[in-house]
Design an enzyme around this catalytic site. Structure first.
Site, PDB file in Angstrom:
ATOM      1  N   GLY A  10      -8.216 168.816  35.229  1.00 27.27           N
ATOM      2  CA  GLY A  10      -9.070 168.125  34.017  1.00 27.27           C
ATOM      3  C   GLY A  10      -8.638 166.541  33.969  1.00 27.27           C
ATOM      4  O   GLY A  10      -7.562 166.166  34.292  1.00 27.27           O
ATOM      5  N   ASP A 101     -15.586 165.069  19.095  1.00 25.07           N
ATOM      6  CA  ASP A 101     -16.448 164.717  17.987  1.00 25.07           C
ATOM      7  C   ASP A 101     -17.737 165.561  17.860  1.00 25.07           C
ATOM      8  O   ASP A 101     -18.544 165.502  17.121  1.00 25.07           O
ATOM      9  CB  ASP A 101     -17.092 163.260  18.782  1.00 25.07           C
ATOM     10  CG  ASP A 101     -17.631 163.310  20.010  1.00 25.07           C
ATOM     11  OD1 ASP A 101     -16.926 163.708  21.045  1.00 25.07           O
ATOM     12  OD2 ASP A 101     -18.996 163.218  20.127  1.00 25.07           O
ATOM     13  N   TYR A 124     -20.975 174.414  22.227  1.00 27.74           N
ATOM     14  CA  TYR A 124     -19.558 173.622  22.656  1.00 27.74           C
ATOM     15  C   TYR A 124     -19.028 173.489  21.356  1.00 27.74           C
ATOM     16  O   TYR A 124     -17.866 173.649  21.091  1.00 27.74           O
ATOM     17  CB  TYR A 124     -20.067 172.738  23.311  1.00 27.74           C
ATOM     18  CG  TYR A 124     -18.723 171.647  23.763  1.00 27.74           C
ATOM     19  CD1 TYR A 124     -17.751 172.036  24.368  1.00 27.74           C
ATOM     20  CD2 TYR A 124     -18.752 170.495  23.297  1.00 27.74           C
ATOM     21  CE1 TYR A 124     -16.536 171.197  24.619  1.00 27.74           C
ATOM     22  CE2 TYR A 124     -17.764 169.700  23.337  1.00 27.74           C
ATOM     23  CZ  TYR A 124     -16.498 170.168  24.046  1.00 27.74           C
ATOM     24  OH  TYR A 124     -15.489 169.321  24.286  1.00 27.74           O
ATOM     25  N   LYS A 128     -15.602 174.794  19.839  1.00 26.50           N
ATOM     26  CA  LYS A 128     -14.219 173.976  19.745  1.00 26.50           C
ATOM     27  C   LYS A 128     -13.814 173.748  18.134  1.00 26.50           C
ATOM     28  O   LYS A 128     -12.711 173.582  17.644  1.00 26.50           O
ATOM     29  CB  LYS A 128     -14.665 172.514  20.216  1.00 26.50           C
ATOM     30  CG  LYS A 128     -14.825 172.140  21.206  1.00 26.50           C
ATOM     31  CD  LYS A 128     -13.576 172.580  22.237  1.00 26.50           C
ATOM     32  CE  LYS A 128     -12.352 171.404  22.274  1.00 26.50           C
ATOM     33  NZ  LYS A 128     -11.237 171.687  22.894  1.00 26.50           N
ATOM     34  N   TRP A 149     -16.210 160.991  24.389  1.00 28.11           N
ATOM     35  CA  TRP A 149     -16.839 160.302  25.532  1.00 28.11           C
ATOM     36  C   TRP A 149     -15.705 159.943  26.526  1.00 28.11           C
ATOM     37  O   TRP A 149     -15.494 158.837  27.028  1.00 28.11           O
ATOM     38  CB  TRP A 149     -17.417 158.958  25.145  1.00 28.11           C
ATOM     39  CG  TRP A 149     -18.630 159.278  24.092  1.00 28.11           C
ATOM     40  CD1 TRP A 149     -18.769 160.359  23.538  1.00 28.11           C
ATOM     41  CD2 TRP A 149     -19.651 158.339  23.829  1.00 28.11           C
ATOM     42  NE1 TRP A 149     -20.154 159.930  22.821  1.00 28.11           N
ATOM     43  CE2 TRP A 149     -20.583 158.868  23.128  1.00 28.11           C
ATOM     44  CE3 TRP A 149     -19.869 156.892  24.465  1.00 28.11           C
ATOM     45  CZ2 TRP A 149     -21.463 158.160  22.340  1.00 28.11           C
ATOM     46  CZ3 TRP A 149     -20.880 156.407  23.891  1.00 28.11           C
ATOM     47  CH2 TRP A 149     -21.933 156.674  22.909  1.00 28.11           C
TER      48      TRP A 149
END
Length: 289
Positions: A10, A101, A124, A128, A149
């Site tokens: 990642g 966010d 999603y 989370k 982002w």
């Protein structure tokens, strides 16, 4: 210090590996070595390795795909973090976990604070948030770092997509009514190292949820303009950009229109703040040279 880093390929994990591989015993477990959905194996790995710090940089981040595969999203984003929190508490070691966010619906007109009520719009975000709640329910030493982002020079992200499309097309439409802070994975990693150093030196240890993004704000359109300007500075021809509304670019998962996160608590409690998003972009691009 022996550090267990979950997630190998990642964006944030790659940057963490660069910064933590010197001076620490860094053990990196990716999908090939450990399936986070296999909770028994996850527990066994932590108990066998006996780390002094656990960093969870692994996640199911395919926002649109999550809508059609909720079980996979919740297994990785919700159940696994709860297991890690339990094992970290049993070892009495800290857990650093990255969130998003997307736990908010984006309807607030100003930046979100940590104690604002979450209301995710899709699978999603819900998965989370469930991961955050699982960690918080365990308690113990933990940092839940909400960022937004995220981009880097690796993987699939807005920066790399824009660099390609801006040079392939003559016209390019980009959403202009979603506002947030583009955050370079390298900035996230560097700030994470600062947090670790402050914990190690006992400068502070206020555990909990923190907002963890670059400073400043822009729309996806503004981010695209900044990327285009950098390409033009290199003498490259780029597409003409056109701003559009979110409604003109439908996706399986709804996105929050306002992704701004107030990070003042992080600076107050830990003395850490990420750079402005413009500076982060330049650092990222310079890192490739």
């Amino acid at each position: 210090m022996k550090i267990l880093l979950l997630g190998q390929h990642g964006q944030v994990s790659r940057e963490l590996q660069l910064l933590l591989s010197q001076g620490h015993e860094l053990i990196v477990l990716g999908r090939e070595q450990l399936d986070l959905a296999e909770t028994d194996n996850l527990r066994d790995a932590v108990r066998r390795l006996q780390p002094q710090l656990i960093i969870n940089a692994a996640a199911h981040t395919a926002v649109d795909a999550a809508e059609s595969e909720p079980e996979a999203a919740f297994a990785i984003n919700a159940t696994a973090p709860g297991v890690l929190a339990e094992e970290a508490a049993a070892l009495d070691v800290p857990l650093i976990h990255y969130s998003t966010d997307y736990v908010f619906d984006g309807s607030k007109p100003t930046a979100y604070h940590e104690d604002d009520l979450p209301n995710p719009l899709g699978i999603y975000g819900r998965s989370k948030l469930a991961g955050e709640q699982a960690i918080s329910a365990v308690g113990g030493k933990h940092l839940i770092l909400r960022t937004s982002w995220v981009y880097s020079l690796h993987g699939r992200n807005f920066l790399l997509t824009m660099q390609r499309l801006l040079q392939e097309r003559e016209q390019l439409s980009v959403v202009a009514d979603q506002i947030g802070a583009p955050t370079w994975a390298g900035s996230i990693a560097a700030a994470t190292v600062q947090l670790i150093e402050r914990w190690q030196s006992a400068q502070t240890a206020t555990w909990g949820v923190y907002h963890f993004t670059a400073r400043g704000e822009t729309a996806w359109f503004g981010f695209a303009e900044a990327i285009a300007a950098q390409l033009q500075a290199q003498g490259k021809t780029v597409a003409q950009l056109t701003p559009i509304a979110t409604t003109q670019y439908p996706t399986p998962a709804r996105r929050p229109l306002n992704s701004r996160l107030d990070c003042s608590r992080l600076e107050r409690d830990w003395g850490v703040r990420l750079p402005d998003w413009h500076d982060g972009l330049l650092e990222c691009l310079n890192a490739s040279r």
